[in-house]
Scaffold this motif. Structure first.
Motif, PDB file in Angstrom:
ATOM      1  N   THR A  32      29.291 -17.058 -10.711  1.00  0.00           N
ATOM      2  CA  THR A  32      27.950 -16.687 -11.172  1.00  0.00           C
ATOM      3  C   THR A  32      27.148 -17.925 -11.527  1.00  0.00           C
ATOM      4  OG1 THR A  32      28.832 -14.602 -12.048  1.00  0.00           O
ATOM      5  CG2 THR A  32      26.671 -15.308 -12.847  1.00  0.00           C
ATOM      6  N   LEU A  33      27.783 -18.888 -12.194  1.00  0.00           N
ATOM      7  CA  LEU A  33      27.093 -20.130 -12.567  1.00  0.00           C
ATOM      8  C   LEU A  33      26.639 -20.896 -11.330  1.00  0.00           C
ATOM      9  CD1 LEU A  33      26.236 -22.308 -14.607  1.00  0.00           C
ATOM     10  CD2 LEU A  33      28.575 -23.200 -14.498  1.00  0.00           C
ATOM     11  N   ILE A  34      27.523 -21.059 -10.355  1.00  0.00           N
ATOM     12  CA  ILE A  34      27.190 -21.833  -9.154  1.00  0.00           C
ATOM     13  C   ILE A  34      26.037 -21.182  -8.390  1.00  0.00           C
ATOM     14  CG2 ILE A  34      28.053 -22.602  -6.915  1.00  0.00           C
ATOM     15  CD1 ILE A  34      30.849 -22.824  -8.265  1.00  0.00           C
ATOM     16  N   ILE A  35      26.165 -19.885  -8.135  1.00  0.00           N
ATOM     17  CA  ILE A  35      25.152 -19.194  -7.334  1.00  0.00           C
ATOM     18  C   ILE A  35      23.841 -19.088  -8.097  1.00  0.00           C
ATOM     19  CG2 ILE A  35      24.583 -17.035  -6.176  1.00  0.00           C
ATOM     20  CD1 ILE A  35      26.710 -18.772  -4.795  1.00  0.00           C
ATOM     21  N   LYS A  36      23.904 -18.851  -9.405  1.00  0.00           N
ATOM     22  CA  LYS A  36      22.658 -18.735 -10.172  1.00  0.00           C
ATOM     23  C   LYS A  36      21.914 -20.063 -10.187  1.00  0.00           C
ATOM     24  CE  LYS A  36      20.350 -16.208 -13.572  1.00  0.00           C
ATOM     25  NZ  LYS A  36      20.332 -14.802 -14.009  1.00  0.00           N
ATOM     26  N   THR A  37      22.642 -21.160 -10.300  1.00  0.00           N
ATOM     27  CA  THR A  37      22.007 -22.485 -10.307  1.00  0.00           C
ATOM     28  C   THR A  37      21.291 -22.750  -8.978  1.00  0.00           C
ATOM     29  OG1 THR A  37      23.709 -23.313 -11.809  1.00  0.00           O
ATOM     30  CG2 THR A  37      22.422 -24.946 -10.592  1.00  0.00           C
ATOM     31  N   ILE A  38      21.950 -22.433  -7.874  1.00  0.00           N
ATOM     32  CA  ILE A  38      21.359 -22.684  -6.555  1.00  0.00           C
ATOM     33  C   ILE A  38      20.187 -21.738  -6.293  1.00  0.00           C
ATOM     34  CG2 ILE A  38      21.799 -22.636  -4.067  1.00  0.00           C
ATOM     35  CD1 ILE A  38      24.730 -23.384  -4.731  1.00  0.00           C
ATOM     36  N   THR A  39      20.406 -20.452  -6.524  1.00  0.00           N
ATOM     37  CA  THR A  39      19.375 -19.469  -6.186  1.00  0.00           C
ATOM     38  C   THR A  39      18.194 -19.505  -7.141  1.00  0.00           C
ATOM     39  OG1 THR A  39      20.623 -17.776  -7.425  1.00  0.00           O
ATOM     40  CG2 THR A  39      20.984 -17.925  -5.040  1.00  0.00           C
ATOM     41  N   LEU A  40      18.403 -19.997  -8.351  1.00  0.00           N
ATOM     42  CA  LEU A  40      17.270 -20.151  -9.272  1.00  0.00           C
ATOM     43  C   LEU A  40      16.278 -21.163  -8.726  1.00  0.00           C
ATOM     44  CD1 LEU A  40      15.876 -19.558 -11.938  1.00  0.00           C
ATOM     45  CD2 LEU A  40      17.415 -21.190 -13.052  1.00  0.00           C
TER      46      LEU A  40
ATOM     47  N   THR B 111       7.937  -7.969  -9.290  1.00  0.00           N
ATOM     48  CA  THR B 111       8.887  -9.069  -9.063  1.00  0.00           C
ATOM     49  C   THR B 111      10.038  -9.052 -10.052  1.00  0.00           C
ATOM     50  OG1 THR B 111       7.054 -10.423  -8.228  1.00  0.00           O
ATOM     51  CG2 THR B 111       9.088 -11.559  -8.811  1.00  0.00           C
ATOM     52  N   PHE B 112       9.755  -8.802 -11.331  1.00  0.00           N
ATOM     53  CA  PHE B 112      10.806  -8.869 -12.353  1.00  0.00           C
ATOM     54  C   PHE B 112      11.793  -7.710 -12.155  1.00  0.00           C
ATOM     55  CE2 PHE B 112      12.524  -8.204 -16.678  1.00  0.00           C
ATOM     56  CZ  PHE B 112      13.050  -9.462 -16.875  1.00  0.00           C
ATOM     57  N   GLY B 113      13.049  -8.063 -11.950  1.00  0.00           N
ATOM     58  CA  GLY B 113      14.073  -7.048 -11.718  1.00  0.00           C
ATOM     59  C   GLY B 113      14.588  -7.025 -10.292  1.00  0.00           C
ATOM     60  N   MET B 114      13.998  -7.828  -9.391  1.00  0.00           N
ATOM     61  CA  MET B 114      14.528  -7.905  -8.020  1.00  0.00           C
ATOM     62  C   MET B 114      15.864  -8.640  -8.021  1.00  0.00           C
ATOM     63  SD  MET B 114      11.310  -8.428  -5.437  1.00  0.00           S
ATOM     64  CE  MET B 114      11.135 -10.164  -5.809  1.00  0.00           C
ATOM     65  N   LYS B 115      16.557  -8.593  -6.889  1.00  0.00           N
ATOM     66  CA  LYS B 115      17.897  -9.159  -6.791  1.00  0.00           C
ATOM     67  C   LYS B 115      17.882 -10.662  -6.545  1.00  0.00           C
ATOM     68  CE  LYS B 115      19.876  -5.237  -7.468  1.00  0.00           C
ATOM     69  NZ  LYS B 115      20.551  -4.978  -8.759  1.00  0.00           N
ATOM     70  N   VAL B 116      17.059 -11.348  -7.315  1.00  0.00           N
ATOM     71  CA  VAL B 116      17.055 -12.808  -7.349  1.00  0.00           C
ATOM     72  C   VAL B 116      16.940 -13.224  -8.810  1.00  0.00           C
ATOM     73  CG1 VAL B 116      16.045 -13.162  -5.054  1.00  0.00           C
ATOM     74  CG2 VAL B 116      14.544 -12.871  -7.034  1.00  0.00           C
ATOM     75  N   PRO B 117      17.339 -14.441  -9.171  1.00  0.00           N
ATOM     76  CA  PRO B 117      17.126 -14.895 -10.544  1.00  0.00           C
ATOM     77  C   PRO B 117      15.644 -14.882 -10.882  1.00  0.00           C
ATOM     78  CG  PRO B 117      18.643 -16.357  -9.395  1.00  0.00           C
ATOM     79  CD  PRO B 117      18.069 -15.428  -8.361  1.00  0.00           C
ATOM     80  N   SER B 118      15.296 -14.248 -11.991  1.00  0.00           N
ATOM     81  CA  SER B 118      13.874 -14.113 -12.312  1.00  0.00           C
ATOM     82  C   SER B 118      13.683 -14.112 -13.823  1.00  0.00           C
ATOM     83  CB  SER B 118      13.305 -12.816 -11.713  1.00  0.00           C
ATOM     84  OG  SER B 118      14.070 -11.698 -12.125  1.00  0.00           O
ATOM     85  N   GLY B 119      12.917 -15.075 -14.293  1.00  0.00           N
ATOM     86  CA  GLY B 119      12.564 -15.136 -15.700  1.00  0.00           C
ATOM     87  C   GLY B 119      11.159 -14.619 -15.930  1.00  0.00           C
TER      88      GLY B 119
END
Length: 785
Positions: free
Chosen positions: A228-236, A484-492
């Motif tokens: 989760t850490l690796i993918i979240k860092t890249i996809t963010l 946009t908020f809630g889609m299947k990508v990292p989103s703040g």
């Protein structure tokens, strides 16, 4: 001294069954695998898996804290025996600070890398640097020694149209840049959603709702894992660079908590104790905000006010230490980017006046309205996504939203730029050197402001153009962020919310500025705003609006004001910020009690007891417990008389997480409580390690074994895994007191008795379902226990 008994005594629950010191001693002894000497217990040695928790279950805070006290007491006693043990005690005491240092360094380094990569990839949509493709636009033009106005058009940086067609003027180069902008946006968003779906589904979203739930004691395996850490860092990086209306600030909290969870495995006392681990995760949430905004104090307050469930004093200081380490690490890695200690530095030359509190409060009202409406609209859209076929095509959804965002954003310079650049532009106070359209005042007017600031002047054509563009940007941002908020990508959500508020604030600020210029003799401005003076600062209104909208969405108050102060360095503007933030919260609370994170927790069915929610119903414990009146009797175990086969059959035929143990089916006198997982592990372990344990073996929870029989197989003593002091309430205990007990002690379940006899059980899920019924919500929306 029994602290738990003191709590209940203060609550007036005089009939609660608490076993006292002997019960606690027995429970703690059983936790360590030690049983009374007159019982031959196969569980004397530690059994792998015993005392652990299954996925999507809640931890037992009381048991975890008791285990930690026993561990600490054992280390203290041994430290008096040898020097090695003393050194072990010292290292154990400092392990928390060492862990915080590592968390700060790791989170700060990752945040620095994300910041650098996101800036480069965002600029890549517009062009490339000829002297080095790895330079973003700012760094590429850093050495260009021309006028301020021409600095962004340095020869080292080429747009895609210039590279392909050789020119940047005309309709065809504009279309070429437009198409390349859409291409890169689609590519980045496609890579982001594909990586999330393929490798780490938990890497999507903000992460803060799940972090809040985990900190309250819930188990979500893999949510804070290495993948989760690796993918979240890249996809963010990819999601932010795609131009979608989202920010990286919220997901950085998730990234920091992943770092903390991984590093916890290096230290035994955090690896083996879920409650201690959550202390570290609370500190990591503060680190996440610190690296997102460069706000160490605000990060600690954010964790304390918004995220944490259990936050002792030592965690407060360790959080601040880790946040400082992370902020300085981030600054060391990227000293020239937005990671400097002040993200949006402001230098307003005119002080605010008391009369301006009225428009500041107006911005607070707007922020509260926007926050409440945004939450309702976003939750409705997420429900549509979950209940229709739209939810089955996350890649298509992301690509469609990315294409729509890029298509609409490119023609408007204020939607084309990144969220942090837009906020920085809106916070800016116009000076003599500014070439921004927002500073488009007639140049021939007298400039009598203080220093290099401009006095209030009539708006010019450039400013009117900028205002129209900002108005369109406001409508677009308010609409697209909901989807946009809630889609299947990292989103703040921090930066998009602040951008909406900053746009609204800048529009109001310019309006007030023009009102003051043309009406400086009116009663509103007379005495403090003379002709030619620099009275109104539109950038201040943008800053106040940003705080108001963020507060309306998240319901943050004190932590938000401190974060805004650390973001901007504007200490003298604390009062306007507080006025707008509190107004925003009051207005939003009047329209709906939940912030965006609490709303998403409820949407996902997580078992989270919100401390702010009040019970206004006169129910009793008997109205909430299982079984209800008319239902079948509660499934229980007896302390003697049941065989291993009967216990296994009972476990297989039910899905309960644990079972009360009673003296007999007839008396229903409570003895203790045993967890389903511990039962399964203990029976399986006994079958493998102890001769003679078969399905006909008697399971014994009593203190003394029954007389041995030459014909019967040996009994299986399981008193060691039983909680001898389960928390109980009487059937007439008010439900509001019962809920307070669950909140303050972090209970998984509570047994209900009448005159010492067991009547039923109340789980955390039962409490949440009852609260949902009171609030006219669907009780079946609570999915987990």
């Amino acid at each position: 001294y029994n602290p738990t008994g003191m709590i209940y005594s203060e609550l007036g629950l005089h009939t609660i069954l608490i076993s006292g010191f002997e019960g606690y001693s027995s429970r703690r002894a059983s936790t360590n695998g030690i049983c009374p000497t007159h019982i031959v217990d196969p569980l004397e040695e530690p059994v792998p898996g015993l005392g652990t928790y299954e996925d999507f279950n809640t931890i037992d805070w009381v048991r975890e804290k008791s285990k930690d006290r026993d561990r600490h007491r054992e280390i203290t006693n041994k430290s008096r025996e040898s020097t090695v043990a003393l050194l072990h005690r010292i290292s154990d005491a400092f392990s928390g600070w060492l862990l915080m240092l590592l968390v700060g360094l790791m989170a700060g380094a990752l945040a620095g890398g994300i910041d650098i990569a996101a800036h480069w990839m965002t600029d890549l949509k517009g062009g490339v640097c000829l002297v080095g493709f790895w330079f973003n636009h700012e760094h590429c033009c850093w050495t260009y020694n021309e006028t301020f106005q021409e600095r962004d058009r340095c020869p080292q940086w080429k747009s895609w149209a210039e590279l392909i067609t050789g020119t940047s003027e005309g309709a065809f180069p504009y279309i070429m840049d437009y198409l390349m902008y859409i291409f890169w946006a689609l590519l980045f968003s496609f890579l982001a959603v594909t990586l999330v779906r393929a490798f780490a589904p938990y890497a999507c979203g903000s992460g803060i709702p799940e972090i809040k739930t985990i900190l309250s004691g819930f188990i979500i395996r893999g949510y804070l894992g290495k993948w989760t850490l690796i993918i979240k860092t890249i996809t963010l990086v990819l999601a932010v660079s795609s131009g979608l209306s989202l920010g990286k600030e919220g997901p950085l909290v998730h990234v920091a908590c992943c770092c903390a969870n991984i590093l916890c495995h290096l230290f035994t006392k955090y690896r083996k104790n879920e409650a201690k681990r959550r202390e570290v995760l609370s500190a990591a949430a503060a680190v996440g905000v610190s690296v997102a905004f460069g706000a160490p104090i605000g990060g600690v307050l954010f964790s304390l006010e918004e995220v944490s469930y259990y936050f002792p004093l030592k965690t407060l200081w360790r959080s601040f230490f880790a946040a400082l380490v992370a902020a300085f690490t981030l600054r060391s890695i990227n000293p020239f980017g937005n990671s400097r200690l002040v993200l949006f530095y402001v230098e307003f030359h005119a002080p605010w006046h008391l009369v301006e509190l009225a428009p500041f409060i107006l911005l607070g009202i707007f922020g509260g309205l926007w926050g409440a409406l945004f939450i309702k609209a976003n939750i409705a859209w997420c429900r549509i996504r979950k209940t229709t076929r739209l939810g089955h095509y996350p890649i298509t959804e992301v690509l469609v939203v990315a294409a729509l965002t890029a298509l609409v954003s490119y023609p408007n310079s204020y939607t084309r730029m990144s969220g942090s650049e837009l906020i920085s532009e809106l916070f800016n106070d116009c000076s003599l050197l500014d070439s921004s359209q927002l500073c488009g005042y007639p140049a021939n007017m007298s400039e009598t402001g203080a220093g290099n600031s401009l006095a209030d002047r009539p708006a010019g054509p450039e400013l009117y153009t900028a205002l129209w563009q900002l108005a369109l940007a406001l409508i677009f941002k308010m609409t697209i962020t909901v989807i946009t908020f809630g889609m299947k990508v990292p989103s703040g959500l921090f930066i998009p919310s602040m951008a909406v508020g900053a746009i609204a604030g800048r529009l109001l600020g310019v309006g007030m500025e023009q009102l003051a210029y043309y009406n400086h003799d009116s009663i509103l401005f007379k005495g403090w705003c003379s002709a030619g003076a620099d009275c109104i600062t539109p950038g201040l209104y943008a800053m106040v609006g940003a705080a108001a909208c963020l507060g309306g969405v998240t319901r943050m108050t004190v932590s938000l004001v401190v974060i805004m102060f650390e973001l901007t360095g504007g200490l003298e503007y604390i009062v306007p910020l507080m006025a707008a933030t509190m107004t925003s919260k009051w207005v939003a609370d009047a329209l709906g009690r939940e912030g965006i994170y609490e709303a998403h927790i409820r949407l996902n069915g997580y078992p989270f007891l919100e401390a702010k929610e009040e019970i206004e119903h006169n129910s009793l414990a008997v109205d909430v417990m299982t079984p209800r009146r008319g239902d079948p009797a509660l499934t229980v175990l007896t302390q003697e008389g049941m065989t291993v086969g009967e216990v296994e059959s009972l476990i297989e035929s039910t899905r309960f997480s644990g079972f009360p143990v009673v003296v007999s089916q007839e008396s229903q006198r409570l003895v203790g409580f045993v967890l389903r997982r511990d039962l399964l592990i203990s029976i399986d372990n006994a079958r493998k390690r102890q001769d003679g344990i078969v399905s006909a073996s008697q399971v014994v929870f009593s203190e003394h074994l029954p007389p041995p029989s030459p014909e019967a197989p040996p009994p299986l003593p399981l008193r060691g895994i039983m909680d001898l002091s389960p928390f109980t309430v009487t059937d007439h205990t008010p439900i509001d007191i019962t809920v307070d007990i669950f909140r303050k002690l972090g209970l998984r379940q509570c047994l209900v008795t009448h005159n010492g006899k067991l009547l039923g059980i109340i789980t955390k899920k039962d409490v949440l379902k009852h609260m949902a019924q009171i609030a006219n919500r669907d009780p079946d929306s609570i999915l987990f226990n």
